[in-house]
Design a protein around this motif. Structure first.
Motif, short mmCIF file in Angstrom:
data_model
loop_
_atom_site.label_atom_id
_atom_site.label_comp_id
_atom_site.label_asym_id
_atom_site.label_seq_id
_atom_site.Cartn_x
_atom_site.Cartn_y
_atom_site.Cartn_z
N GLN A 224 44.31 41.85 0.74
CA GLN A 224 44.48 41.71 -0.79
C GLN A 224 43.71 42.83 -1.40
O GLN A 224 42.68 42.98 -1.24
CB GLN A 224 43.95 40.35 -1.26
CG GLN A 224 44.01 40.21 -2.92
CD GLN A 224 43.82 38.82 -3.40
OE1 GLN A 224 43.24 38.16 -2.71
NE2 GLN A 224 44.52 38.78 -4.57
N TYR B 288 49.10 42.74 -2.31
CA TYR B 288 48.87 42.87 -0.87
C TYR B 288 49.15 43.98 -0.11
O TYR B 288 50.22 44.94 -0.17
CB TYR B 288 49.48 41.80 -0.13
CG TYR B 288 49.19 40.51 -0.99
CD1 TYR B 288 48.16 40.07 -0.80
CD2 TYR B 288 50.42 39.66 -1.65
CE1 TYR B 288 47.83 38.73 -1.44
CE2 TYR B 288 50.27 38.58 -2.10
CZ TYR B 288 48.71 37.95 -2.28
OH TYR B 288 48.53 36.74 -2.67
N ALA C 103 47.07 42.49 9.70
CA ALA C 103 46.21 41.84 8.84
C ALA C 103 46.89 41.94 7.68
O ALA C 103 47.12 43.04 7.31
CB ALA C 103 44.82 41.84 9.02
N LYS C 104 47.00 40.82 6.88
CA LYS C 104 47.42 41.06 5.52
C LYS C 104 46.21 41.06 4.51
O LYS C 104 45.08 40.30 4.73
CB LYS C 104 48.15 39.67 5.08
CG LYS C 104 48.83 39.74 3.52
CD LYS C 104 49.68 38.45 3.44
CE LYS C 104 50.34 38.52 2.08
NZ LYS C 104 51.19 37.34 1.95
N GLN D 226 37.69 37.22 10.02
CA GLN D 226 37.65 36.22 9.08
C GLN D 226 38.37 36.27 7.71
O GLN D 226 38.41 37.60 7.05
CB GLN D 226 36.28 35.59 8.77
CG GLN D 226 35.22 35.34 9.71
CD GLN D 226 35.80 33.81 10.43
OE1 GLN D 226 36.17 33.03 9.89
NE2 GLN D 226 36.03 33.95 11.95
N LYS D 227 38.98 35.23 7.15
CA LYS D 227 39.57 35.26 5.97
C LYS D 227 38.43 35.73 4.86
O LYS D 227 37.35 35.26 4.99
CB LYS D 227 40.20 34.10 5.18
CG LYS D 227 41.10 34.35 4.21
CD LYS D 227 41.64 33.01 3.60
CE LYS D 227 42.16 33.15 2.28
NZ LYS D 227 42.67 32.12 1.58
N GLY D 228 38.68 36.59 4.20
CA GLY D 228 37.65 37.16 2.83
C GLY D 228 36.73 38.38 3.64
O GLY D 228 35.81 38.82 2.59
N ASP D 229 36.87 38.83 4.63
CA ASP D 229 36.08 39.95 5.18
C ASP D 229 36.49 41.31 4.37
O ASP D 229 37.77 41.18 3.98
CB ASP D 229 36.69 40.52 6.55
CG ASP D 229 35.85 39.55 7.71
OD1 ASP D 229 35.06 38.51 7.20
OD2 ASP D 229 36.10 39.58 8.87
N THR E 244 40.09 42.74 0.70
CA THR E 244 39.76 41.75 1.49
C THR E 244 40.75 41.22 2.27
O THR E 244 41.88 41.04 1.91
CB THR E 244 39.05 40.81 0.64
OG1 THR E 244 40.00 40.12 -0.28
CG2 THR E 244 37.73 40.94 0.04
N VAL E 245 40.36 40.69 3.46
CA VAL E 245 41.31 40.00 4.52
C VAL E 245 41.83 38.92 3.71
O VAL E 245 40.92 37.90 3.60
CB VAL E 245 40.77 40.20 5.89
CG1 VAL E 245 41.73 39.25 6.95
CG2 VAL E 245 40.17 41.20 6.53
N MET E 246 43.29 38.89 3.91
CA MET E 246 43.77 37.34 3.49
C MET E 246 44.34 36.50 4.62
O MET E 246 43.81 35.39 4.93
CB MET E 246 45.17 37.76 2.66
CG MET E 246 45.14 38.07 1.36
SD MET E 246 44.63 36.79 0.25
CE MET E 246 46.01 35.52 0.27
N GLU E 247 44.82 37.21 5.79
CA GLU E 247 45.06 36.53 6.83
C GLU E 247 45.31 37.34 7.86
O GLU E 247 45.83 38.41 7.81
CB GLU E 247 46.25 35.43 6.90
CG GLU E 247 47.60 36.36 6.48
CD GLU E 247 48.74 35.40 6.46
OE1 GLU E 247 49.57 35.25 5.53
OE2 GLU E 247 48.86 34.18 7.38
#
Lengths: 273, 173
Positions: A241, A188, A238-239, A201-204, A223-226
């Motif tokens: 991955q 991360y 933002a966290k 969004q998550k996954g962006d 990708t965005v996790m949260e």
């Protein structure tokens, strides 16, 4: 003079200890600075060779997997190539007259993911055209930046490094941000500077921006996790991955920017103004 | 002469095992066992001070070269070597070492060795993770690393020493 010699004789244990410790501190401070302006070279061919031998042994057990990965990449590149040749055929003479990025394939011979600052050792060095500050990518995304080069090996400062920040862009809204490592988990990263109006969004997807001349634009970064809302309502975090799995990294590509010398001198002139 | 050769072999084996095997064991990012300390721990008890310090510095620096952390392991191992005479005195109490040349489990006993390992590993890990923490401004993490790494290091070191210890009878037969 006699007294001095007697003093040294009597306390040689403590004195030698102090000398050695001072030597260590000097080495530590001169090699761990951001630019690693070193008087002592830490990337060294003998060490590289030993790691490579150890690695070769391990590789025999992973040959199948590595082959599969390379075959998959080949297939993907072939697909891309067919698309590109189709769409650019009519404009062939205008497009890509001179590509500015060249990719040098390399193999990882040693890497860490669990230190506060992680480096990756690769089996290509100065003789293969590797230079300091070149970008390094894998098939999954960005990996790091070359920090030090010897004749046959190079050490790469991976994204998992406390000094590493990469200029990135959110793919769906073009907003720029800086990606850094969250310092403990190798999967991360963190982006600190997200304006509150930006809805993620998550996954962006996050890709490299065009502001860096180390990496080409639009390379996958993660990708965005949260989204972590800021308590004071200023900049959200933002966290992220990472798209690269640093623990299984095997084949990488070093990016050679063919116009880098030109860009460097331009930037230098700009700074002098 | 024979003893010097033995120590050179030990040096090479421990460094190889450390950089090619142990360093690749990942236990959650906070646990870093270091087995190369065995080299300094097993040096002869009455070794001259300067040899002890240079041995510690030497193996630390070798590990540093492999890990790209020039000065960090060397500093920690040198301090450990410096503390060794005091640690031996501390854990031994009134025990005498008349016919014991190197510390070993079979002659000194498991309890003695556990205390010895505990002190040596703690000094080393504390210095190492503090040097790492200070140079990277992550002191809180460093403390956690110390807390988690020390027991694992001790466990692995004791295991290795136990399996490779020469049996008492053979040595004196």
């Amino acid at each position: 003079m006699y007294n001095l010699i007697r003093f040294i004789q009597k306390h040689h244990f403590v004195l030698l200890f102090l000398v050695l410790e001072v030597l260590c501190i000097v080495m530590l401070t001169s090699t761990q600075s951001f630019h690693r302006q070193k008087r002592i070279n830490t990337t060294n061919d003998i060490v590289g060779r030993i790691y490579e031998t150890g690695n070769d042994i391990g590789d025999y057990f992973r040959l199948g997997k590595i082959n599969r990965e390379l075959a998959e990449e080949n297939a993907m590149l072939r697909r891309q190539l067919s698309v590109i040749t189709d769409t650019t055929q009519p404009y062939q003479e205008y497009v890509n007259k001179d590509t500015i990025y060249e990719f040098i394939p390399a193999r990882v011979v040693n890497s860490t993911v669990n230190r506060p600052n992680n480096y990756i050792l690769i089996d290509k060095g100065r003789l293969d055209g590797i230079e300091k500050d070149m970008g390094v990518i894998s098939t999954d995304g960005i990996v790091g930046i070359v920090a030090d080069v010897s004749q046959h090996y190079a050490s790469v400062m991976s994204l998992l490094h406390s000094y590493s920040t990469i200029s990135v862009r959110f793919k769906n809204n073009e907003h720029l941000a800086n990606l850094r490592w969250e310092t403990t988990n190798y999967r991360y990263g963190i982006i600190d500077d997200i304006p509150t109006h930006l809805l993620l969004q998550k996954g962006d997807t996050i890709v490299t921006s065009s502001y860096s001349y180390i990496f080409p634009e639009n390379l996958m970064a993660g990708t965005v996790m949260e989204l972590i809302p800021s308590p004071s309502g200023t900049l959200n975090k933002a966290k992220i991955q990472f798209s690269t799995d640093f623990s299984t990294l095997k084949n990488v590509y070093v990016i050679h920017h063919t116009n880098k010398a030109e860009l460097d001198s331009l930037l230098k002139n700009q700074a002098a103004l | 002469m024979n003893k010097v050769f033995l120590n050179v072999i030990r040096f090479v084996l421990l460094v190889t095992a450390q950089v090619l095997v142990i360093n690749h064991i990942r236990l959650g990012g906070y646990v870093h066992p270091y087995i190369y300390l065995i080299f300094v721990m097993l040096l002869p008890i009455n070794i001259p001070g300067w040899q002890l310090l240079l041995s510690g510095f030497g193996i630390g620096l070798t590990i540093d070269l492999f890990m790209g952390t020039l000065g960090m392991h060397a500093g920690a191992t040198t301090l450990m070597a410096f503390c060794r005479p005091a640690i031996i005195r501390l854990v031994s109490g009134n025990q005498k070492f008349e016919n014991i040349r190197e510390p070993n489990i079979s002659q000194l006993g498991f309890a003695w060795f556990l205390r010895y390992t505990l002190c040596m590993v703690t000094v080393h890990n504390f210095t190492l993770f503090m040097l790492e923490g200070f140079s990277f401004h992550l002191v809180g993490q460093a403390l956690l690393r110390i807390l988690l790494s020390v027991p694992v290091s001790i466990f692995i070191i004791m295991l290795i020493l136990y399996f490779f210890a020469p049996t008492k009878k053979k040595e004196h037969a």
